[in-house]
Design a protein around this motif. Sequence first.
Motif, PDB file in Angstrom:
ATOM      1  N   GLU A 179       0.822  -1.212   0.000  1.00  6.06           N
ATOM      2  CA  GLU A 179       0.000   0.000   0.000  1.00  6.06           C
ATOM      3  C   GLU A 179       0.857   1.263   0.000  1.00  6.06           C
ATOM      4  OE1 GLU A 179      -3.084  -0.190  -0.670  1.00  6.06           O
ATOM      5  OE2 GLU A 179      -2.921  -2.377  -0.618  1.00  6.06           O
ATOM      6  N   GLU A 180       1.910   1.252   0.789  1.00  2.00           N
ATOM      7  CA  GLU A 180       2.814   2.408   0.821  1.00  2.00           C
ATOM      8  C   GLU A 180       3.467   2.615  -0.540  1.00  2.00           C
ATOM      9  OE1 GLU A 180       7.068   3.442   2.891  1.00  2.00           O
ATOM     10  OE2 GLU A 180       5.538   2.497   4.162  1.00  2.00           O
ATOM     11  N   ARG A 182       2.259   1.719  -3.494  1.00  2.00           N
ATOM     12  CA  ARG A 182       1.270   2.204  -4.456  1.00  2.00           C
ATOM     13  C   ARG A 182       0.986   3.692  -4.245  1.00  2.00           C
ATOM     14  NH1 ARG A 182      -1.750  -2.214  -6.990  1.00  2.00           N
ATOM     15  NH2 ARG A 182      -3.575  -0.871  -7.215  1.00  2.00           N
ATOM     16  N   ARG A 183       0.961   4.116  -2.998  1.00  2.00           N
ATOM     17  CA  ARG A 183       0.763   5.550  -2.724  1.00  2.00           C
ATOM     18  C   ARG A 183       1.940   6.360  -3.266  1.00  2.00           C
ATOM     19  NH1 ARG A 183      -1.310   3.682   2.264  1.00  2.00           N
ATOM     20  NH2 ARG A 183       0.720   3.990   3.268  1.00  2.00           N
ATOM     21  N   GLY A 186       1.687   6.926  -6.833  1.00  2.00           N
ATOM     22  CA  GLY A 186       0.498   7.667  -7.253  1.00  2.00           C
ATOM     23  C   GLY A 186      -0.516   6.803  -7.958  1.00  2.00           C
ATOM     24  N   ASP A 188      -3.913   4.755  -8.528  1.00  2.00           N
ATOM     25  CA  ASP A 188      -5.323   4.677  -8.154  1.00  2.00           C
ATOM     26  C   ASP A 188      -5.593   3.267  -7.628  1.00  2.00           C
ATOM     27  OD1 ASP A 188      -8.142   4.262  -8.197  1.00  2.00           O
ATOM     28  OD2 ASP A 188      -8.377   5.872  -9.657  1.00  2.00           O
ATOM     29  N   PRO A 189      -6.187   3.135  -6.427  1.00  2.00           N
ATOM     30  CA  PRO A 189      -6.440   1.800  -5.860  1.00  2.00           C
ATOM     31  C   PRO A 189      -7.276   0.896  -6.755  1.00  2.00           C
ATOM     32  CG  PRO A 189      -6.807   3.519  -4.217  1.00  2.00           C
ATOM     33  CD  PRO A 189      -6.627   4.214  -5.526  1.00  2.00           C
TER      34      PRO A 189
END
Length: 372
Positions: A179-180, A182-183, A186, A188-189
């Motif tokens: 998750e970190e 992917r953030r 940038g 999009d989930p």
Amino acid sequence: MKILFACGGTAGHINPALATAAVVRKHHPDAQIRFVGNPNGMEGRLIKKAGYDFSPVVIKGFYRSLSPKACAHNLSAVSRMLRAGGAVKRVLREFEPDIVMGTGGYVSGPVLRTAHKEGYKTLTHEQNAFPGVTTKLLSKYVDKILLAVPEAQKYLAEGPQYAVVGNPVREEILFADREESRRALGTDPKRTVLLTFGGSLGAQRINEAVADLIAWHYRSGKIHHIHATGQYGVELLPRLLRERGVDLGGCDYVDIREYIDDMPRCLAASDIVLCRSGAVTLSELEAAGRASILIPSPNVAENHQYHNAMVLGNAGAAIVVEEKDLTGERIIALVSELLEDPTKVHGLAKNARKLAIVDAGERIYREMMAML
């Protein structure tokens, strides 16, 4: 404690040695560690950058051709090989190592052979499922052969001791947070993250297939695509995209680079990976537990990347496509199938994770200590 490493040629031979050296240093901060390699090769740069002592031994690989140019090169390589023994003896007598370990590349041959004849304890590590020529030739001159996968042993002679230890994987790969990551990218989930690459130099056939793939998906916005063109693809891929009428202006979810220098982050963020099947790359895919489409390079010694890929393919941990069968249409069909079947993606990832040996560095260290 003194340990001498011999490695060279490619990052696939050098990185396992560096990873093992780091484990030794963790257990023995005062250990004296030295590397032997070709000063003109990749090892000359990577090892010095890592801060280890380096003893140069100039050596050349052999060309598999009978052309006049290749024959002249091979005569020079033989001359270098014969002279390498004397240089290695000087390093051994000056450093007096407790153990000598090779991880592949042409330089490992004369170093381990000379060390064995001089009475030093020796071992070598084979990263691939199909052993290289150096490992085969050294089977008579080492006390122990360490294997990344058990499939490799059937191609080697009886005599030396064997142990399956895996390939050392960087800690950043093991501990990167999805998750970190992917953030940080940038992402999009809601988007599937597709990671594609063909090595540091790139691969024309992979770049061509990826251009078709981007042309297929970029308007939908459903895929966050990270692709490394490699050195030879920097100008090629933009041209291929133009030919396909692709305009990526304002498209922040197609990330094209020459090289991926944050692989732990990109791998952690990814859902599907399309890449070559070098030994260390596959060990990283297994450790991260990622579904993959593997395109073995046909341009490597003894087609070893195909053997590497089939270890995962036979375990239901990857989809293997030989380069002779690689087309944009084939890749689009495979990616489309995976997008429509998350259960299959999960199954490939789960099976890859089952193959992982995440403590390979510690296993190699224990084998070294057992010998001492």
